[in-house]
Motif scaffolding. Sequence first.
Motif, short mmCIF file in Angstrom:
data_model
loop_
_atom_site.label_atom_id
_atom_site.label_comp_id
_atom_site.label_asym_id
_atom_site.label_seq_id
_atom_site.Cartn_x
_atom_site.Cartn_y
_atom_site.Cartn_z
N LYS A 1 4.29 -0.95 3.41
CA LYS A 1 3.97 0.03 2.94
C LYS A 1 5.41 1.09 1.99
O LYS A 1 6.83 0.76 2.26
CB LYS A 1 4.38 1.00 3.53
N LYS B 1 -6.71 8.54 -0.52
CA LYS B 1 -6.11 8.81 0.76
C LYS B 1 -4.72 7.56 0.59
O LYS B 1 -4.29 7.59 0.24
CB LYS B 1 -7.13 8.12 1.62
N HIS B 2 -4.97 6.03 0.42
CA HIS B 2 -4.00 5.65 -0.20
C HIS B 2 -4.32 4.43 -1.02
O HIS B 2 -5.92 3.97 -1.16
CB HIS B 2 -4.15 4.48 1.68
N GLU C 1 4.28 5.85 -3.56
CA GLU C 1 3.44 6.31 -4.07
C GLU C 1 4.20 5.92 -5.82
O GLU C 1 3.55 5.21 -6.73
CB GLU C 1 2.33 7.07 -4.94
N TYR D 1 0.91 -1.27 0.05
CA TYR D 1 0.19 0.45 0.04
C TYR D 1 1.21 1.15 -0.05
O TYR D 1 1.71 1.46 0.36
CB TYR D 1 -1.18 -0.09 1.03
N ALA D 2 0.07 2.25 -0.43
CA ALA D 2 1.08 3.55 -0.66
C ALA D 2 -0.05 4.68 -0.24
O ALA D 2 -1.36 4.62 -0.14
CB ALA D 2 1.29 3.58 -2.35
N ASP D 3 0.09 5.58 0.63
CA ASP D 3 -0.47 6.86 0.70
C ASP D 3 -0.53 8.06 -0.80
O ASP D 3 0.58 7.59 -1.38
CB ASP D 3 0.19 7.89 1.81
N SER D 4 -1.24 8.32 -1.05
CA SER D 4 -1.65 8.96 -2.11
C SER D 4 -3.03 10.39 -2.20
O SER D 4 -3.55 10.57 -1.18
CB SER D 4 -2.34 7.82 -3.02
N VAL E 1 -4.32 0.64 -2.31
CA VAL E 1 -3.77 -0.88 -1.43
C VAL E 1 -4.17 -1.56 -2.77
O VAL E 1 -5.18 -1.77 -3.47
CB VAL E 1 -5.38 -1.37 -0.51
N LEU F 1 -6.23 2.77 7.47
CA LEU F 1 -6.31 3.23 6.19
C LEU F 1 -7.76 3.47 6.08
O LEU F 1 -7.73 4.10 5.72
CB LEU F 1 -6.45 2.14 5.26
#
Length: 194
Positions: free
Chosen positions: A110, A40-41, A113, A26-29, A43, A176
């Motif tokens: 993690k 937000k994230h 992005e 997953y990454a933050d966005s 997945v 998340l």
Amino acid sequence: MAGRDISREEALSRLDQKHACHILLYADSKAKLFGKIPIKHIVLMQMRFDGLLGFPGGLVKPSEESLEAGLSRELQEELGAAVSVSVNDYVSSHLAQSPPHLILHFYSKKITESVLLEIERAAVSNAVDHGFEVLGLTRVPLYTLRNGGGLPWFLSHSFISNSRAQLLEALRRLELVSPQNLEEAVKKAEEMRH
Ligand code: GTP
Ligand code: MN
Ligand code: MN
Ligand code: MN
Ligand code: MN
């Protein structure tokens, strides 16, 4: 999905059984859906050859390789990208009831992005399993729209083994999705399945 959680130690003492490792990447966005709904994230899950949703990963041989090395090998096949996985990314182990004697190890990691976007591209252009064992990577919608679209509909699909429980547990643990939104989405999904 029945079965029970077991410790990593107990899992690794059962070398005569089959083991599999899967991972939630997953990454933050900062991206927004329709230019207004923050996603937000990001997945990642995948559509498997059998039509079920699950996480990237697969069978490993703990007598010949570490769990993490085996998982990295599976990720190279299924994502077409090198993803280094360490014991720090380990989450839990589960003794599945069906198929019997399969031990399922779960990881989460993690990434940035931009690395995630590279993985999405590689999954199509570089992964040997693309179009075969893996029909496609998919993102998990974490928002709930007014009509129930988003996470509730996603959760109403069919998942392999205990991957749905792995997803829900991770969304909660990694924060998340807020506990309240998650609970409501699970309830809505339940209504949709009936
Ligand atoms: P092959 O390369 O064809 O052998 O498949 P694989 O090594 O990629 O194995 P796969 O990913 O299908 O995982 C092996 C077994 O683990 C499956 O038969 C399922 O029972 C279970 N499984 C698959 N995906 C998941 C997942 O995301 N979560 C959990 N908990 N179990 C999974
Ligand atoms: Mn697999
Ligand atoms: Mn595989
Ligand atoms: Mn495999
Ligand atoms: Mn394979």
